[in-house]
Design an enzyme around this catalytic site. Structure first.
Site, short mmCIF file in Angstrom:
data_model
loop_
_atom_site.label_atom_id
_atom_site.label_comp_id
_atom_site.label_asym_id
_atom_site.label_seq_id
_atom_site.Cartn_x
_atom_site.Cartn_y
_atom_site.Cartn_z
N CYS A 184 40.38 41.51 -4.25
CA CYS A 184 39.41 40.86 -3.24
C CYS A 184 37.94 40.30 -3.85
O CYS A 184 37.17 40.82 -4.36
CB CYS A 184 39.36 41.81 -2.24
SG CYS A 184 38.06 41.02 -0.78
N GLU A 193 57.00 29.32 -7.27
CA GLU A 193 56.70 28.75 -5.78
C GLU A 193 57.81 28.82 -5.00
O GLU A 193 57.96 27.81 -4.02
CB GLU A 193 55.83 27.50 -6.26
CG GLU A 193 54.81 27.42 -6.96
CD GLU A 193 53.36 28.10 -6.40
OE1 GLU A 193 53.74 28.62 -5.18
OE2 GLU A 193 52.62 28.32 -7.29
N CYS A 212 38.74 42.54 4.53
CA CYS A 212 37.84 41.36 4.57
C CYS A 212 38.73 40.02 4.85
O CYS A 212 38.14 39.20 5.31
CB CYS A 212 37.45 41.29 3.01
SG CYS A 212 36.41 42.25 2.52
N PHE A 233 46.50 34.21 -6.65
CA PHE A 233 45.91 34.62 -7.96
C PHE A 233 46.45 36.05 -8.22
O PHE A 233 45.66 36.58 -8.71
CB PHE A 233 44.30 34.57 -7.51
CG PHE A 233 43.99 33.42 -6.96
CD1 PHE A 233 43.76 32.33 -7.84
CD2 PHE A 233 43.36 33.24 -5.72
CE1 PHE A 233 43.06 31.16 -7.40
CE2 PHE A 233 42.79 31.94 -5.19
CZ PHE A 233 42.88 30.88 -6.05
N SER A 234 47.35 36.61 -7.74
CA SER A 234 47.85 37.83 -7.76
C SER A 234 48.66 37.99 -9.34
O SER A 234 48.86 39.10 -9.48
CB SER A 234 48.90 38.31 -6.72
OG SER A 234 49.88 37.73 -6.56
N THR A 244 52.94 33.87 -11.53
CA THR A 244 53.29 32.97 -12.45
C THR A 244 53.12 33.74 -13.80
O THR A 244 54.02 33.57 -14.65
CB THR A 244 52.37 31.60 -12.33
OG1 THR A 244 52.64 31.34 -10.78
CG2 THR A 244 53.00 30.71 -13.33
P1 ADP Z 1 49.59 33.48 -9.04
O1 ADP Z 1 50.75 32.78 -9.52
O2 ADP Z 1 49.93 34.71 -8.16
O3 ADP Z 1 48.84 32.77 -7.96
P2 ADP Z 1 48.41 33.38 -11.56
O4 ADP Z 1 49.61 34.15 -12.50
O5 ADP Z 1 48.71 31.76 -11.80
O6 ADP Z 1 48.69 33.73 -10.08
O7 ADP Z 1 47.15 33.63 -12.04
C1 ADP Z 1 46.73 35.22 -12.23
C2 ADP Z 1 45.35 35.01 -12.78
O8 ADP Z 1 44.30 34.55 -11.88
C3 ADP Z 1 44.43 36.30 -13.28
O9 ADP Z 1 44.99 36.93 -14.64
C4 ADP Z 1 43.19 35.89 -13.33
O10 ADP Z 1 42.90 35.35 -14.50
C5 ADP Z 1 42.96 34.80 -12.26
N1 ADP Z 1 42.21 35.00 -10.91
C6 ADP Z 1 41.45 34.37 -10.24
N2 ADP Z 1 40.98 34.82 -9.43
C7 ADP Z 1 41.50 35.92 -9.19
C8 ADP Z 1 41.41 37.32 -8.25
N3 ADP Z 1 40.75 36.99 -7.02
N4 ADP Z 1 42.18 38.27 -8.41
C9 ADP Z 1 42.89 38.49 -9.60
N5 ADP Z 1 42.96 37.41 -10.33
C10 ADP Z 1 42.20 36.39 -10.20
MG MG Z 2 51.62 30.97 -9.19
#
Ligand code: ADP
Ligand code: MG
Length: 193
Positions: free
Chosen positions: A154, A98, A189, A28-29, A32
């Site tokens: 978080c 990934e 956390c 969720f960072s 992507t």
């Molecule tokens: P990743 O590829 O790193 O898993 P994505 O690019 O798919 O991340 O998704 C990022 C999006 O996830 C953010 O823009 C937000 O809308 C959503 N999101 C959901 N939970 C969180 C969280 N705990 N912190 C930040 N973004 C989050």
């Molecule tokens: Mg991703």
């Protein structure tokens, strides 16, 4: 924000210079999202782009990469990293999402692509749910010219999160899942359980 390095691939040069960019962070960072942002800008620059993902990751779509905020671009799912070499063709930019799920040959593949003059953009989890380095990501970070670490928020306290906390008791390193199985947590956390 990451600004593309000035290596103009549209120039008519004998041998174009390639390089590797890594985008890492927790779930969720926005890895992507950031990969898609860079790919869209390469499209604007009229550069030929191909995106790959491991076929083990079928969470959203067989042939797209999709971010948690639902933006997407077309991708090719491959069973192993070697296949990328035979599918890249003459594209200037190669995106890989990934990357932690690929076997160690992803390292040689990334070097080979850069050697061919391609811009290689690799996104992946830097740590697994235990907080340990994930797959080939540490090695890819070591060989990359550019590294961007992105952060989630978080869900417990709102601080900057860089851990993927697993909510279930499953111990295997790979457990495909989303908000049902994982949440983003900060260092404090993450440690509190
Ligand atoms: P990743 O590829 O790193 O898993 P994505 O690019 O798919 O991340 O998704 C990022 C999006 O996830 C953010 O823009 C937000 O809308 C959503 N999101 C959901 N939970 C969180 C969280 N705990 N912190 C930040 N973004 C989050
Ligand atoms: Mg991703």
């Amino acid at each position: 924000m990451f600004i593309e390095p000035y290596h103009n691939q549209n120039h008519q040069q004998e041998q174009k210079a390639g390089w590797i960019e890594v985008i890492c962070g927790s779930m969720f960072s926005g890895k992507t999202e950031e990969l898609i942002r860079r790919i869209k800008r390469a499209n604007i620059a009229k550069q030929r782009v191909k995106i790959f993902k491991p076929s083990v990751d079928t969470r959203y779509h067989a042939n797209d990469i999709v971010s948690h905020n639902a933006s997407s671009v077309e991708a090719i799912a491959v069973p192993d990293a070697q296949q990328i070499l035979s599918l890249v063709g003459d594209c200037a930019v190669v995106g890989i999402d990934e990357a932690q799920f690929f076997d160690a040959s992803i390292i040689a593949v990334a070097n080979q692509l850069a050697k061919q003059g391609k811009r290689v953009i690799i996104a992946g989890l830097d740590m697994d749910f235990m907080g340990n380095p994930f797959g080939a990501m540490p090695h890819l970070m070591a060989i990359a010219e550019y590294i961007t670490k992105v952060h989630a928020v978080c869900v417990v306290c709102g601080d900057v999160a860089n851990y993927s906390y697993r909510k279930t008791a499953v111990q295997a390193q790979v457990l495909l899942g989303e908000t049902d199985a994982y949440e983003a947590r900060c260092r404090r956390c993450f440690d509190q359980t």
